[in-house]
Design an enzyme around this catalytic site. Sequence first.
Site, mmCIF file in Angstrom:
data_model
loop_
_atom_site.group_PDB
_atom_site.id
_atom_site.type_symbol
_atom_site.label_atom_id
_atom_site.label_comp_id
_atom_site.label_asym_id
_atom_site.label_seq_id
_atom_site.Cartn_x
_atom_site.Cartn_y
_atom_site.Cartn_z
ATOM 1 N N GLU A 33 28.117 39.105 60.288
ATOM 2 C CA GLU A 33 28.017 39.277 58.831
ATOM 3 C C GLU A 33 26.565 39.599 58.462
ATOM 4 O O GLU A 33 25.649 38.923 58.914
ATOM 5 C CB GLU A 33 28.487 37.998 58.116
ATOM 6 C CG GLU A 33 28.130 37.892 56.649
ATOM 7 C CD GLU A 33 28.648 39.044 55.778
ATOM 8 O OE1 GLU A 33 29.792 39.476 55.963
ATOM 9 O OE2 GLU A 33 27.871 39.520 54.924
ATOM 10 N N GLN A 34 26.399 40.608 57.624
ATOM 11 C CA GLN A 34 25.042 41.035 57.293
ATOM 12 C C GLN A 34 24.272 40.008 56.453
ATOM 13 O O GLN A 34 23.063 39.857 56.601
ATOM 14 C CB GLN A 34 25.069 42.380 56.566
ATOM 15 C CG GLN A 34 25.780 42.351 55.221
ATOM 16 C CD GLN A 34 25.854 43.715 54.550
ATOM 17 O OE1 GLN A 34 25.345 44.691 55.079
ATOM 18 N NE2 GLN A 34 26.475 43.775 53.393
ATOM 19 N N ARG A 109 35.528 32.716 44.567
ATOM 20 C CA ARG A 109 35.392 33.410 45.855
ATOM 21 C C ARG A 109 34.509 32.653 46.835
ATOM 22 O O ARG A 109 34.796 32.600 48.027
ATOM 23 C CB ARG A 109 34.813 34.812 45.646
ATOM 24 C CG ARG A 109 35.838 35.770 45.114
ATOM 25 C CD ARG A 109 35.211 37.106 44.789
ATOM 26 N NE ARG A 109 36.188 37.970 44.175
ATOM 27 C CZ ARG A 109 36.771 39.002 44.781
ATOM 28 N NH1 ARG A 109 36.471 39.313 46.012
ATOM 29 N NH2 ARG A 109 37.657 39.734 44.146
ATOM 30 N N TYR A 215 42.186 34.421 34.069
ATOM 31 C CA TYR A 215 42.846 33.199 34.553
ATOM 32 C C TYR A 215 41.785 32.140 34.765
ATOM 33 O O TYR A 215 40.593 32.431 34.848
ATOM 34 C CB TYR A 215 43.663 33.461 35.835
ATOM 35 C CG TYR A 215 42.914 34.131 36.955
ATOM 36 C CD1 TYR A 215 42.898 35.521 37.079
ATOM 37 C CD2 TYR A 215 42.214 33.385 37.918
ATOM 38 C CE1 TYR A 215 42.216 36.149 38.114
ATOM 39 C CE2 TYR A 215 41.534 34.013 38.959
ATOM 40 C CZ TYR A 215 41.540 35.395 39.047
ATOM 41 O OH TYR A 215 40.853 36.013 40.067
ATOM 42 N N ASP A 293 39.591 46.315 52.908
ATOM 43 C CA ASP A 293 39.062 47.383 52.068
ATOM 44 C C ASP A 293 38.522 48.549 52.895
ATOM 45 O O ASP A 293 38.506 49.691 52.418
ATOM 46 C CB ASP A 293 37.939 46.840 51.164
ATOM 47 C CG ASP A 293 38.496 46.181 49.907
ATOM 48 O OD1 ASP A 293 39.717 45.947 49.848
ATOM 49 O OD2 ASP A 293 37.708 45.898 48.980
#
Length: 399
Positions: A33-34, A109, A215, A293
């Site tokens: 992961e960067q 998130r 939400y 993605d």
Amino acid sequence: MPDFRVAVVGGGIGGLVLALALREHGISFEIYEQAEELREIGAAVALSANGTRELRRLGLGDQLEAISVVPSALVIRRWDTGEIIADPPIGRDGAYEASFGAPFFGVHRVALLQALAGRLSGEGLRLGHRCLGIEERRSGVEVHFANGASAVADVVVGADGVHSVIRPHVVGEVRGRFSGTIGYRGLVAVEHLPSLPDPTPLQFWAGPGRHLLHYAIDGGRTINFLAVVRVPEWTSAAWMEECAVSDAVEAFAGWHPAVTEMIGATDIGSRWALHDLAPLTRWHSDRVVLVGDAAHTMVPHQGQGANQTIEDTIVLADCLADLRTWGNVCSALSRYEERRRERTVAVQWLSRRTADLMHLPDGPQSADRDEQLADLYSELAWIHSYDAHAARAPAVGAA
Ligand SMILES: Cc1cc2nc3c(=O)[nH]c(=O)nc-3n(C[C@H](O)[C@H](O)[C@H](O)COP(=O)(O)OP(=O)(O)OC[C@H]3O[C@@H](n4cnc5c(N)ncnc54)[C@H](O)[C@@H]3O)c2cc1C
């Protein structure tokens, strides 16, 4: 498969869930992961049953429940009067889980990423590794990082999102398609929203050329929203640009006070050009494959990008686990692509279409739409009921 190693480029939702799924199958992995720490652009994500079913199977059920909010219902309202067009229950009476076999969650998130990484106990996670490129050979793939490190693996997975550096290796340079919609995202404390009729549902406000989705997260104390506006073009090379809060507020002038109040209560400083990817001609080479993605960016109007990414990772891990059956790595990757392509193309299409429907002008067309929405759950069943494991084809030669 003790000698078989998978290098996952990208430690977002896709990379981390893939690692958990590989671990279940006893397949070795490293995630590169960067970022120096796990963080996410954007505030919250809605996880539907097709995603939560898999997270539960990976042992995250209790933890996910503890950090999430279950919306009471999926409400669609008219933009000006707030009149309810559709109101199928989600948490109310446990209706959603009874229909689709797993819960619907709104979750922050960062909390989700931390829960995923916690479940991994940091196993194989290499932060601060920005991939610059890869070299694929017959015997394996070498991955090069900006910090001077390199690694060798049998398979490299591009889980590096919409601007993937792995994708060009597989399919050449591909440009995103501008969807004709831009989004303003924000978080607002519930007490700043006195005009909001009910903060508990996942709620769409639909009107000509615009919609607002919101939400609750954070134990119901905070509302996460995405305000979407149709625009004729996007000329900037960047997909995100700074703007004044008044831009968003003006775009919704004349809408119900709950809407203008919510957008005006934030310190929104940016607008996002919502893009997707045209279906790729291929998702893999001999030893390099794309998920999430990187493979099929979609606009967020069905809330399915992360959920489809989770499905991808489950299917890819299954296919790699069946490697002995498929004979070689490339056949296993082809099998994965075969199982994922048609479904993700259909969800990409529906995601665009959803905004078209939400944005219809007032009149006969929107009246027809409102009638169709009365049976929303039947319309969505093919997405939310999906069970990525159950869809696994029997291994060749299996009894
Ligand atoms: C406004 C908005 C709202 C959304 N809401 C929802 C929703 O409610 N529900 C839903 O299901 N989906 C939603 N989505 C879509 C969802 O966020 C994405 O589909 C999902 O995050 C894709 O996961 P990913 O792992 O493929 O990519 P990402 O989440 O983008 O993760 C990619 C990771 O790779 C890392 N990376 C990138 N390049 C490199 C490199 N060179 N080297 C190493 N690491 C690298 C990044 O730092 C990042 O951590 C939304 C999207 C948007 C834009």
